[in-house]
Design an enzyme around this catalytic site. Structure first.
Site: not given
Ligand code: AMP
Ligand code: MG
Length: 487
Positions: A254, A127
């Protein structure tokens, strides 16, 4: 809403302009009623920004991406990544934006980045939102890490959006303004390599070299220099995490930076009782990123990084692979050297004590701590009081002092220095129960506990009256701690 505005925040767009294939120009969602929850005054000053401007209505629009400084081109950055070992070819900033780069007084560039700024083309099912508690959590833990001297992205501000975020329950939304020496990740290189465009990969590597490892630009093989630089930076970073009992929780490629800064404070936590198997993340069921596995996870991620660089290292594939393997072979020794030196200092021992004496001594101690479930941070802080011999060790430190007597005796013979110990062993870390307490209060409308916790953890080595509670382990009834990712 104005698309651009005059501001003291002058941003460059080096990443957006030099690597257009790796960013999609994008705009933050509109936030009609932003409310400043916390502003990092000291970082504001260090960056040459004006706190009163940032606190103004226009400033809050800058901090949430509604007003874009003239000439800046905000982008959602593209990256791929191995998540818990599985490859995702297209991740990217799903809820974040790189506003641009700020040139510091020293000429170094700092990314100004928003997290929780709305959906982007990388959002997939997400979202685009972030919750107040999650963004304040990143704020307090990243600032604590910085104060501990551990390389990390920084937090400039958290702004409440006034918009609801729907998770298991409805939560208040927020934007975190993050500052980093860059947001280049191993995943950025994986994305560029997967595009099969060696020119793009080369431009990305050159960009990374100029921002983080300018000294290797003159090397005979600068890309090998880049690989070695990242390996060293990550070896040193993870050693520092281990020495303070930090569990990152989601060491995907990442979330592994090229700069060697800690990034993405999702499900991370500091340990209370020392445990090599400590895991806090609700999604890490197999314990892949458990405390004791972190050096291995980093080495695995660096291997993925090395693979992306193969086409740049040498035109002959075998030669390239040999160079990469050789560079990766340096990880373990560099990690061990950094950890052993840090361990020696934690025990108050100087360079006159060989690391080959210090490291096994520390390992013996950690085994004892684990066996007796001793609180890691307060143990080392109080151990300095046992230097002189009239130790408070017995009543205060551990439930079974006899088990430690033999160790303490041998350690004292090496002549530990209590002052040195107190310079490297923090009194205050963002303990899980204190973080949760401060976040609950913040969501309920009171920032006071968060400010008190920030006061403690941003001067972690200075024990101060009134903050005794912040130095204590969690009460028994706090129970097992679980953290949640990507929320
Ligand atoms: P993270 O686990 O925070 O490193 O995120 C992993 C991936 O999920 C990244 O590409 C983030 O941009 C995406 N992501 C995490 N939460 C959201 C969200 N609420 N809306 C859109 N993308 C998300
Ligand atoms: Mg991340």
């Amino acid at each position: 809403m104005s698309a651009s505005a005059q501001s003291t925040m002058q941003l460059r767009s080096d990443f957006a302009h030099s690597l257009p294939e790796l960013g999609i120009p994008w705009q933050a969602q509109d936030i009609p009623h932003p409310r400043l929850l916390v502003l990092n005054e000291s970082l504001t000053a260090d960056l040459g920004l004006d706190a009163s401007e940032l606190r103004s209505e226009h400033g809050l629009r800058l901090l949430t991406g509604g007003d874009v400084p003239e000439g800046a081109t905000p982008v959602a950055q593209a990256y791929a990544g191995h998540q818990f070992g599985g490859y995702s070819p297209r991740l990217g900033d799903g809820r974040a934006l790189l506003l641009g780069e700020l040139a510091g007084a020293d000429g170094a560039l700092h990314d100004v980045h928003l997290k929780g700024s709305g959906r982007t083309p990388f959002a997939r099912g997400g979202d685009g939102q972030a919750g107040v508690a999650q963004m304040l959590r990143e704020y307090v833990i990243s600032e604590a890490m910085h104060a501990l001297g551990i390389p990390t992205t920084r937090s400039l501000a958290v702004v409440g959006t006034g918009l609801p975020v729907y998770r298991e329950a409805e939560l208040p939304g927020a934007v975190l303004v993050r500052v980093a020496s860059s947001h280049l990740r191993v995943g950025t290189f994986q994305y560029a390599q997967a595009m099969g465009d060696t020119d793009l990969l080369g431009r990305l590597a050159d960009h990374a070299i100029s921002r983080h490892y300018p000294e290797v630009a003159e090397h005979e093989n600068p890309y090998l220099g880049l690989l070695q630089g990242v390996i060293s930076a990550q070896a040193s970073l993870v050693a520092q995490w281990m020495l303070v009992g930090f569990v990152h929780g989601v060491m995907n490629t990442d979330n592994t930076t090229i700069s060697g800064e800690t990034i993405d404070y999702g499900p991370c936590a500091f340990m209370d009782a020392f445990s090599t198997s400590a895991v806090y993340s609700s999604i890490d069921r197999g314990g892949r990123y458990a405390y004791g596995n972190q050096p291995l996870a980093a080495e695995w991620n660096l291997t993925r990084f090395a693979e992306t660089l193969l086409p740049l290292l040498h035109e002959d594939e075998k030669e390239a692979a040999a160079m990469a393997t050789d560079a990766l072979g340096g990880f373990r020794s560099q990690y061990s050297a950094a950890w052993s030196a840090g361990a020696r200092a934690k025990m108050g021992l100087g360079a006159e004590v060989d690391v080959d004496t210090a490291a096994p001594l520390m390992n013996e101690l950690l085994t004892l701590l684990e066996e007796h479930e001793v609180d890691h941070t307060s143990f080392f802080r109080r151990l300095s009081r046992a230097v002189s011999g009239d130790s408070e060790l017995k009543p205060n430190l551990v439930s079974d002092p006899a088990a430690f007597e033999n160790w303490i005796r041998r350690w004292r013979q090496l002549g530990p220095d209590a002052d040195l110990m107190n310079r490297v062993n923090p009194a205050y870390i963002p303990r899980n129960h204190l973080v949760e307490e401060a976040l609950s209060a913040a969501v309920a409308g009171s920032m006071e506990p968060m400010h008190q916790l920030l006061d403690a953890v941003t001067r972690p080595y200075e024990e101060r009256p009134g903050l005794e509670r912040c130095a204590e382990p969690a009460p028994e009834d706090f129970g097992a701690y679980r953290t949640f990712c990507g929320t």
